[in-house]
Scaffold this active site. Structure first.
Site, mmCIF file in Angstrom:
data_model
loop_
_atom_site.group_PDB
_atom_site.id
_atom_site.type_symbol
_atom_site.label_atom_id
_atom_site.label_comp_id
_atom_site.label_asym_id
_atom_site.label_seq_id
_atom_site.Cartn_x
_atom_site.Cartn_y
_atom_site.Cartn_z
ATOM 1 N N GLU A 1 -7.157 59.910 28.608
ATOM 2 C CA GLU A 1 -5.745 59.553 28.625
ATOM 3 C C GLU A 1 -5.308 59.077 27.241
ATOM 4 O OE1 GLU A 1 -5.161 57.795 33.110
ATOM 5 O OE2 GLU A 1 -6.151 56.492 31.648
ATOM 6 N N CYS A 2 -4.300 59.719 26.679
ATOM 7 C CA CYS A 2 -3.613 59.263 25.470
ATOM 8 C C CYS A 2 -4.589 59.040 24.309
ATOM 9 C CB CYS A 2 -2.801 58.016 25.774
ATOM 10 S SG CYS A 2 -1.495 57.697 24.551
ATOM 11 N N GLY A 3 -4.993 57.796 24.042
ATOM 12 C CA GLY A 3 -5.917 57.548 22.949
ATOM 13 C C GLY A 3 -7.208 58.324 23.092
#
Length: 464
Positions: free
Chosen positions: A335-337
């Site tokens: 997720e994301c990072g």
């Protein structure tokens, strides 16, 4: 515990930036120092405030979000996470009545009604006196069913200012003033682009900062009356039912999750859901070059890889290991990072840092948000985590964007119905059994996610 006596309050503000987080942290730590067992909660999608609340209370903080969860789920989560506590503190988000539309859906006020909890309102009194009484009176009567039990006046300028504020509220309303805080010359907990700085990076010990806030609360807030308000909250009622509908499964796979200063955005319930579905969780780091143990699946949460880009890039052994795990067909969810780490490169301030290279694109950190708010997506291709047609509710808050020279393409598994995602209306990019994107999920809003993750890890283990 007897469920009719869940002591509880909601700490709300008139808008974002009114100081309600500082007040919430101060109260949570003051309650803890008084010997009370505190159950902290944060309204809405938030990792950073929640982590600080966890530190202040000495107990994990859970997020309560009417967008993700039904009233029944919110009450169940609140009930079970409050068990064993003496007082439950919910920090709101944005303004008290601010929601997703003109009706205030998913607002802090709506959450307070779901929990039948009294509300204490923190008000930024900068350059205001008698007008504050009008605001308090308006908030009291704006929506039926709201129990506004008191106000805390923040950023007051001096004794004369405080005297006029108190007299105005006492003259024109029936709402008690529970304390008045001065303007603080500097934020005791610094902020950055995504909110408060992580406790893992703060150069002054986090516990000292929280104790300083508790000192302020004990000196300037009416702690006893605040506790009385929480204690006299209406009966919560009987057990609303379990958080998970199925029985816990015996541990059958090992799923690693990276939790260090670079990646640490995980809802506690996401990790609990994996354990409930049969996973033994193994904590890992991408900042340390210590070899990883054998695992059957990998979860890479969000965080601040842009802050640690050089250190991550220098850890070539772990980056190569992650790439090899993906190529081997291990189920990996990012997720994301975590997605940023799986790409070819991460550009920060004009410098490009090589990453794990699972996806043939780079990400570039920008000065302004590139995606912000709640998301809804539809799974358009089967993958280890979501079956085709699944509605995936989530949220995004990212300052980076995907960059490509045009020669590479990504294989999306999620079509964005709401939100930005990875751009051009898609997110959740696939490579073998790896799924990654900017979308954050809460496991209780997508109940099949953990079950499917563990099943994919079990399949991978059987073939290894």
């Amino acid at each position: 515990m007897a469920q009719s006596n869940i002591s509880r309050i909601v700490l709300a503000g008139l808008s974002g930036g009114t100081g309600k987080t500082i007040v919430s942290l101060a109260l949570a730590r003051a309650f803890k120092r008084a010997g009370k067992r505190v159950a902290p909660f944060k309204k809405g999608p938030d990792y950073i405030d929640a982590q600080w609340l966890s530190l202040a209370a000495g107990r994990p903080c859970s997020n309560l979000d009417p967008f993700f969860h039904s009233t029944e789920m919110i009450r169940s989560l609140f009930f079970h996470k409050s068990c064993g506590s003496e007082i439950s503190l919910v920090e709101g988000n944005r303004g008290l009545f601010d929601g997703m539309d003109e009706h205030g859906s998913c607002s802090t006020a709506e959450l307070a009604r779901m929990l039948d909890a009294p509300v204490i309102l923190a008000i930024d009194c900068t350059k205001m006196t008698r007008t504050v009484a009008a605001i308090v009176q308006g908030c009291t009567h704006f929506e039926p069913g709201l129990n506004l039990a008191g106000v805390i006046l923040n950023r007051t300028a001096g004794e004369r200012h405080r005297s006029v504020l108190r007299k105005s509220i006492e003259t024109h309303t029936d709402i008690p003033v529970l304390g008045m805080l001065p303007k603080i010359s500097s934020n005791p907990i610094p902020e950055r682009h995504m909110g408060l700085v992580s406790d893992q990076e703060y150069d002054v010990p986090a516990q000292e900062a929280l104790d300083a806030l508790a000192d302020m609360a004990e000196d300037l807030l009416d702690i006893d009356t605040i506790v009385d308000i929480a204690t006299n909250a209406p009966d919560f009622g009987s057990d609303p039912g379990p958080i998970y509908q199925s029985e816990s499964v015996k541990k059958k796979v090992r799923i690693g999750y990276v939790q260090d200063a670079s990646l640490w955005f995980y809802y506690p319930e996401n990790l609990e859901a994996l354990e409930h579905a049969g996973a033994e969780l193994v904590r890992l780091s991408i900042l340390s070059d210590e070899p990883w143990p054998t695992i059957d699946g990998l979860y890479l949460g969000g965080g601040f890889p842009e802050v640690f880009a050089e250190r991550i890039a220098d850890n070539t052994t772990i980056l190569a290991h992650i790439n090899n795990l993906s190529e081997s067909g291990m189920p990996i969810y990012a997720e994301c990072g975590g997605f940023m780490v799986l790409c070819d490169s991460l550009e920060v301030n004009g410098a490009s840092h090589p990453m794990a290279g699972v996806f043939p694109v780079g990400t570039s950190f920008c000065p302004r948000p590139q995606g912000l708010g709640y998301t809804e997506a539809e799974a358009v291709e089967d993958n280890p985590f979501f079956s085709t047609g699944t509605c995936v509710q989530g949220h995004e808050f990212h300052y980076s964007l995907c960059v490509s020279d045009g020669s590479s393409t990504l294989r999306p598994a999620l079509k964005m119905l709401r939100g930005q995602g990875g751009g051009v209306g898609y997110d959740g990019f696939l490579h073998k059994k790896t799924l990654a994107g900017y979308n954050h999920i809460h496991a209780l809003a997508v109940p099949d996610w953990a079950i499917r993750f563990v099943a994919a890890a079990s399949e991978y283990r059987s073939k290894s």
